[in-house]
Design a protein around this motif. Structure first.
Motif, PDB file in Angstrom:
ATOM      1  N   GLN A  21       0.838  -1.192   0.000  1.00  0.00           N
ATOM      2  CA  GLN A  21       0.000   0.000   0.000  1.00  0.00           C
ATOM      3  C   GLN A  21       0.876   1.246   0.000  1.00  0.00           C
ATOM      4  OE1 GLN A  21      -2.165  -1.402   3.528  1.00  0.00           O
ATOM      5  NE2 GLN A  21      -4.031  -0.771   2.448  1.00  0.00           N
ATOM      6  N   GLY A  22       1.976   1.153   0.655  1.00  0.00           N
ATOM      7  CA  GLY A  22       2.966   2.211   0.712  1.00  0.00           C
ATOM      8  C   GLY A  22       4.251   1.648   1.265  1.00  0.00           C
ATOM      9  N   VAL A  23       5.321   2.399   1.118  1.00  0.00           N
ATOM     10  CA  VAL A  23       6.613   1.991   1.656  1.00  0.00           C
ATOM     11  C   VAL A  23       7.242   3.206   2.311  1.00  0.00           C
ATOM     12  CG1 VAL A  23       8.934   1.180   1.097  1.00  0.00           C
ATOM     13  CG2 VAL A  23       6.959   0.194  -0.072  1.00  0.00           C
ATOM     14  N   ARG A  24       7.711   3.007   3.531  1.00  0.00           N
ATOM     15  CA  ARG A  24       8.442   4.071   4.216  1.00  0.00           C
ATOM     16  C   ARG A  24       9.929   3.776   4.091  1.00  0.00           C
ATOM     17  NH1 ARG A  24       7.665   6.745  10.209  1.00  0.00           N
ATOM     18  NH2 ARG A  24       9.538   8.033  10.059  1.00  0.00           N
ATOM     19  N   ALA A  25      10.659   4.771   3.584  1.00  0.00           N
ATOM     20  CA  ALA A  25      12.116   4.689   3.465  1.00  0.00           C
ATOM     21  C   ALA A  25      12.666   5.894   4.209  1.00  0.00           C
ATOM     22  CB  ALA A  25      12.539   4.714   2.006  1.00  0.00           C
ATOM     23  N   ALA A  73      -1.275  16.587   4.899  1.00  0.00           N
ATOM     24  CA  ALA A  73      -0.380  17.695   5.268  1.00  0.00           C
ATOM     25  C   ALA A  73       1.083  17.354   5.006  1.00  0.00           C
ATOM     26  CB  ALA A  73      -0.574  18.077   6.735  1.00  0.00           C
ATOM     27  N   ASP A  74       1.420  16.072   4.970  1.00  0.00           N
ATOM     28  CA  ASP A  74       2.802  15.656   4.737  1.00  0.00           C
ATOM     29  C   ASP A  74       3.101  15.316   3.280  1.00  0.00           C
ATOM     30  OD1 ASP A  74       3.636  15.983   7.366  1.00  0.00           O
ATOM     31  OD2 ASP A  74       3.068  13.945   7.932  1.00  0.00           O
ATOM     32  N   ALA A 126       5.241  11.397   0.423  1.00  0.00           N
ATOM     33  CA  ALA A 126       5.103  12.241   1.620  1.00  0.00           C
ATOM     34  C   ALA A 126       6.439  12.308   2.345  1.00  0.00           C
ATOM     35  CB  ALA A 126       4.031  11.678   2.554  1.00  0.00           C
ATOM     36  N   SER A 127       6.662  13.409   3.018  1.00  0.00           N
ATOM     37  CA  SER A 127       7.868  13.607   3.815  1.00  0.00           C
ATOM     38  C   SER A 127       7.465  13.766   5.276  1.00  0.00           C
ATOM     39  CB  SER A 127       8.616  14.849   3.341  1.00  0.00           C
ATOM     40  OG  SER A 127       9.751  15.059   4.168  1.00  0.00           O
ATOM     41  N   LEU A 128       8.008  12.914   6.123  1.00  0.00           N
ATOM     42  CA  LEU A 128       7.658  12.936   7.539  1.00  0.00           C
ATOM     43  C   LEU A 128       8.651  13.710   8.373  1.00  0.00           C
ATOM     44  CD1 LEU A 128       6.581   9.209   7.969  1.00  0.00           C
ATOM     45  CD2 LEU A 128       5.269  11.140   7.089  1.00  0.00           C
ATOM     46  N   GLY A 129       9.690  14.229   7.733  1.00  0.00           N
ATOM     47  CA  GLY A 129      10.744  14.916   8.464  1.00  0.00           C
ATOM     48  C   GLY A 129      10.536  16.393   8.611  1.00  0.00           C
TER      49      GLY A 129
END
Length: 129
Positions: A21-25, A73-74, A126-129
């Protein structure tokens, strides 16, 4: 190569296809393409292209939320796929209402066909930083 984590949530449509569904890197989340599918029923939502656009954005937001983010928002980049560019203005209105504060970079392309014969699909970064 960096560590990656697949994102799995019941709040976005799931399927048996060979992708996440998504991948966080790191602090970046790559959201797979979503059409206007209700995650509870697995069916395409009824209604006009605005309603369908909002469902697609709900699905994208759910994946970002599951990754630890703050939904739309991200989001920093979106690709919109439409089967008919005549829908562009209505999609743009619905999209703009959801991204009134944070306007990500965007690409919109017309395609011949989408899985499930839906009219719209989007993927996102999206950017979580």
């Amino acid at each position: 190569m960096s560590d990656t984590d697949p994102i799995v949530t019941d709040d976005a449509p799931r399927n048996d296809n060979p992708y996440s569904q998504g991948v966080r890197a790191g602090e970046t989340v790559y959201v797979s393409g979503y059409g206007p599918v209700d995650p509870e029923t697995g069916d395409d939502v009824a209604g006009d292209i605005r309603t369908q656009t909002n469902q697609v954005l709900d699905n994208v937001a759910a994946v970002v939320n599951e990754a630890g983010g703050d939904g739309l928002a991200d989001v920093v980049k979106v690709t919109v796929y439409l089967t008919d560019l005549d829908d562009y203005d209505e999609v743009n209105e619905a999209y703009g209402a959801r991204f009134s504060e944070n306007q990500p970079a965007r690409v919109c392309v017309e395609v011949a066909r989408l899985p499930g014969d839906v009219r719209i699909e989007m993927d996102a970064i999206a950017s979580l930083g």
